[in-house]
Design a protein around this motif. Sequence first.
Motif, PDB file in Angstrom:
ATOM      1  N   ASP A  75      58.616  66.286 -40.629  1.00 16.81           N
ATOM      2  CA  ASP A  75      59.174  67.355 -39.807  1.00 16.81           C
ATOM      3  C   ASP A  75      58.144  67.607 -38.722  1.00 16.81           C
ATOM      4  N   SER A  76      58.508  67.326 -37.482  1.00 19.92           N
ATOM      5  CA  SER A  76      57.537  67.390 -36.387  1.00 19.92           C
ATOM      6  C   SER A  76      57.243  68.815 -35.931  1.00 19.92           C
ATOM      7  N   GLY A  77      58.164  69.729 -36.197  1.00 15.57           N
ATOM      8  CA  GLY A  77      57.971  71.099 -35.727  1.00 15.57           C
ATOM      9  C   GLY A  77      58.285  71.280 -34.250  1.00 15.57           C
ATOM     10  N   MET A  78      58.800  70.225 -33.599  1.00 14.82           N
ATOM     11  CA  MET A  78      59.108  70.318 -32.165  1.00 14.82           C
ATOM     12  C   MET A  78      60.140  69.251 -31.803  1.00 14.82           C
ATOM     13  N   LYS A  79      60.602  69.291 -30.560  1.00 14.31           N
ATOM     14  CA  LYS A  79      61.471  68.244 -30.030  1.00 14.31           C
ATOM     15  C   LYS A  79      60.588  67.073 -29.623  1.00 14.31           C
ATOM     16  N   LEU A  80      61.035  65.854 -29.918  1.00 17.15           N
ATOM     17  CA  LEU A  80      60.248  64.656 -29.637  1.00 17.15           C
ATOM     18  C   LEU A  80      60.885  63.836 -28.522  1.00 17.15           C
ATOM     19  N   ALA A  81      60.098  62.920 -27.967  1.00 13.62           N
ATOM     20  CA  ALA A  81      60.555  62.025 -26.906  1.00 13.62           C
ATOM     21  C   ALA A  81      60.071  60.611 -27.219  1.00 13.62           C
ATOM     22  N   ALA A  82      60.526  59.651 -26.425  1.00  9.44           N
ATOM     23  CA  ALA A  82      60.126  58.254 -26.608  1.00  9.44           C
ATOM     24  C   ALA A  82      58.607  58.106 -26.551  1.00  9.44           C
ATOM     25  N   ALA A  83      57.960  58.888 -25.708  1.00  8.49           N
ATOM     26  CA  ALA A  83      56.497  58.822 -25.606  1.00  8.49           C
ATOM     27  C   ALA A  83      55.831  59.172 -26.933  1.00  8.49           C
ATOM     28  N   ASP A  84      56.445  60.052 -27.718  1.00  6.31           N
ATOM     29  CA  ASP A  84      55.893  60.419 -29.027  1.00  6.31           C
ATOM     30  C   ASP A  84      55.963  59.234 -29.994  1.00  6.31           C
ATOM     31  N   LEU A  85      57.070  58.479 -29.946  1.00  7.26           N
ATOM     32  CA  LEU A  85      57.178  57.292 -30.799  1.00  7.26           C
ATOM     33  C   LEU A  85      56.062  56.309 -30.459  1.00  7.26           C
ATOM     34  N   ARG A  86      55.893  56.069 -29.168  1.00  5.35           N
ATOM     35  CA  ARG A  86      54.867  55.109 -28.732  1.00  5.35           C
ATOM     36  C   ARG A  86      53.459  55.585 -29.092  1.00  5.35           C
ATOM     37  N   ALA A  87      53.207  56.870 -28.951  1.00  5.62           N
ATOM     38  CA  ALA A  87      51.870  57.409 -29.243  1.00  5.62           C
ATOM     39  C   ALA A  87      51.522  57.267 -30.720  1.00  5.62           C
ATOM     40  N   VAL A  88      52.491  57.455 -31.588  1.00  7.32           N
ATOM     41  CA  VAL A  88      52.234  57.358 -33.029  1.00  7.32           C
ATOM     42  C   VAL A  88      51.882  55.929 -33.422  1.00  7.32           C
ATOM     43  N   VAL A  89      52.575  54.940 -32.869  1.00  2.65           N
ATOM     44  CA  VAL A  89      52.363  53.558 -33.294  1.00  2.65           C
ATOM     45  C   VAL A  89      51.277  52.821 -32.515  1.00  2.65           C
ATOM     46  N   ALA A  90      50.810  53.391 -31.417  1.00  2.00           N
ATOM     47  CA  ALA A  90      49.822  52.715 -30.565  1.00  2.00           C
ATOM     48  C   ALA A  90      48.575  52.246 -31.318  1.00  2.00           C
ATOM     49  N   PRO A  91      47.973  53.055 -32.212  1.00  3.09           N
ATOM     50  CA  PRO A  91      46.765  52.596 -32.912  1.00  3.09           C
ATOM     51  C   PRO A  91      46.983  51.359 -33.792  1.00  3.09           C
ATOM     52  N   ALA A  92      48.225  51.087 -34.157  1.00  2.00           N
ATOM     53  CA  ALA A  92      48.532  49.918 -34.982  1.00  2.00           C
ATOM     54  C   ALA A  92      48.781  48.682 -34.115  1.00  2.00           C
ATOM     55  N   GLY A  93      48.674  48.845 -32.793  1.00  2.00           N
ATOM     56  CA  GLY A  93      48.877  47.713 -31.891  1.00  2.00           C
ATOM     57  C   GLY A  93      50.331  47.324 -31.722  1.00  2.00           C
ATOM     58  N   LEU A  94      51.234  48.245 -31.992  1.00  2.00           N
ATOM     59  CA  LEU A  94      52.667  47.957 -31.877  1.00  2.00           C
ATOM     60  C   LEU A  94      53.186  48.250 -30.479  1.00  2.00           C
ATOM     61  N   THR A  95      54.026  47.369 -29.998  1.00  5.41           N
ATOM     62  CA  THR A  95      54.789  47.616 -28.785  1.00  5.41           C
ATOM     63  C   THR A  95      56.232  47.804 -29.224  1.00  5.41           C
ATOM     64  N   LEU A  96      56.795  48.938 -28.891  1.00  3.85           N
ATOM     65  CA  LEU A  96      58.140  49.252 -29.365  1.00  3.85           C
ATOM     66  C   LEU A  96      59.212  48.878 -28.357  1.00  3.85           C
ATOM     67  N   GLU A  97      60.326  48.423 -28.892  1.00  7.18           N
ATOM     68  CA  GLU A  97      61.546  48.294 -28.117  1.00  7.18           C
ATOM     69  C   GLU A  97      62.403  49.486 -28.533  1.00  7.18           C
ATOM     70  N   ILE A  98      62.664  50.382 -27.586  1.00  7.06           N
ATOM     71  CA  ILE A  98      63.350  51.639 -27.932  1.00  7.06           C
ATOM     72  C   ILE A  98      64.818  51.554 -27.565  1.00  7.06           C
ATOM     73  N   ASP A  99      65.650  51.943 -28.531  1.00 13.84           N
ATOM     74  CA  ASP A  99      67.091  51.973 -28.357  1.00 13.84           C
ATOM     75  C   ASP A  99      67.540  53.430 -28.423  1.00 13.84           C
ATOM     76  N   GLY A 100      68.167  53.912 -27.364  1.00  8.50           N
ATOM     77  CA  GLY A 100      68.627  55.299 -27.317  1.00  8.50           C
ATOM     78  C   GLY A 100      67.814  56.097 -26.320  1.00  8.50           C
ATOM     79  N   THR A 101      68.286  57.293 -26.043  1.00  4.47           N
ATOM     80  CA  THR A 101      67.652  58.140 -25.029  1.00  4.47           C
ATOM     81  C   THR A 101      66.584  59.056 -25.599  1.00  4.47           C
ATOM     82  N   CYS A 102      66.556  59.222 -26.895  1.00  2.00           N
ATOM     83  CA  CYS A 102      65.661  60.154 -27.598  1.00  2.00           C
ATOM     84  C   CYS A 102      65.988  61.611 -27.269  1.00  2.00           C
ATOM     85  N   GLN A 103      67.157  61.822 -26.728  1.00  2.00           N
ATOM     86  CA  GLN A 103      67.626  63.187 -26.460  1.00  2.00           C
ATOM     87  C   GLN A 103      69.029  63.337 -27.019  1.00  2.00           C
TER      88      GLN A 103
END
Length: 149
Positions: A75-103
Motif C-alpha cells: 500500500d503506497s499511501g499515495m497515487k503512483l505514476a510510471a516514474a514510480d515503477l521505474r524508480a523502484v526497479v532501477a537499482p536492480a538494473g531493470l528497464t521496464l516496458e510499461i503498458d497502460g497510462t498509470c492513471q
Amino acid sequence: MRRRTGIIIGVVALIAAAACFLVRAAEDRVTADIVSRVDRLAVPSDWKKTVDIVRGERFLCLDTNPCPSIARQWDSGMKLAAADLRAVVAPAGLTLEIDGTCQRKPNESGTVPVCTGTGTAGHYNYIVGIVSASRSEPDVFTLEVRPVP
C-alpha cells in the motif's frame, strides 16, 4: 548373505540421504538468489507491505505457480505514476516496458490495474504494476518475479 544385504541397504540409504541433502541445499541457494534480487528493489520504507509470498525452489514443482517465484504488494499511501515503477526497479538494473497510462480513467469503477511494467534481469521476469481501488484511495504497488520460461 544377510550381512551383505544389510550393508547394501545401509549404503543405499546413506546415498539417498546425501542426495536429498544436496538437492535441498541447491534449492535453498536458488531461493536465496531470487529473494536477494528482489531485495535490491528500492521500495520506499513508508510503503506498507500487504502481501509477501515466496515460493521456494523445488525439485518437483507441480503447481501452476512456477518455482521459485515471489509475489508482493505494498500500500503506497499515495497515487503512483510510471516514474514510480521505474524508480523502484532501477537499482536492480531493470528497464521496464510499461503498458497502460498509470492513471485511472474517469469512468472506471472497482479495483483495476492502471499500468503494468515488465522487464527481465538474469533468469527472471519481473512484473510490476499499479492497482487503483478508487480515484480517492492510495494506489497499490504489485510485484511478481518468475523464472524465464
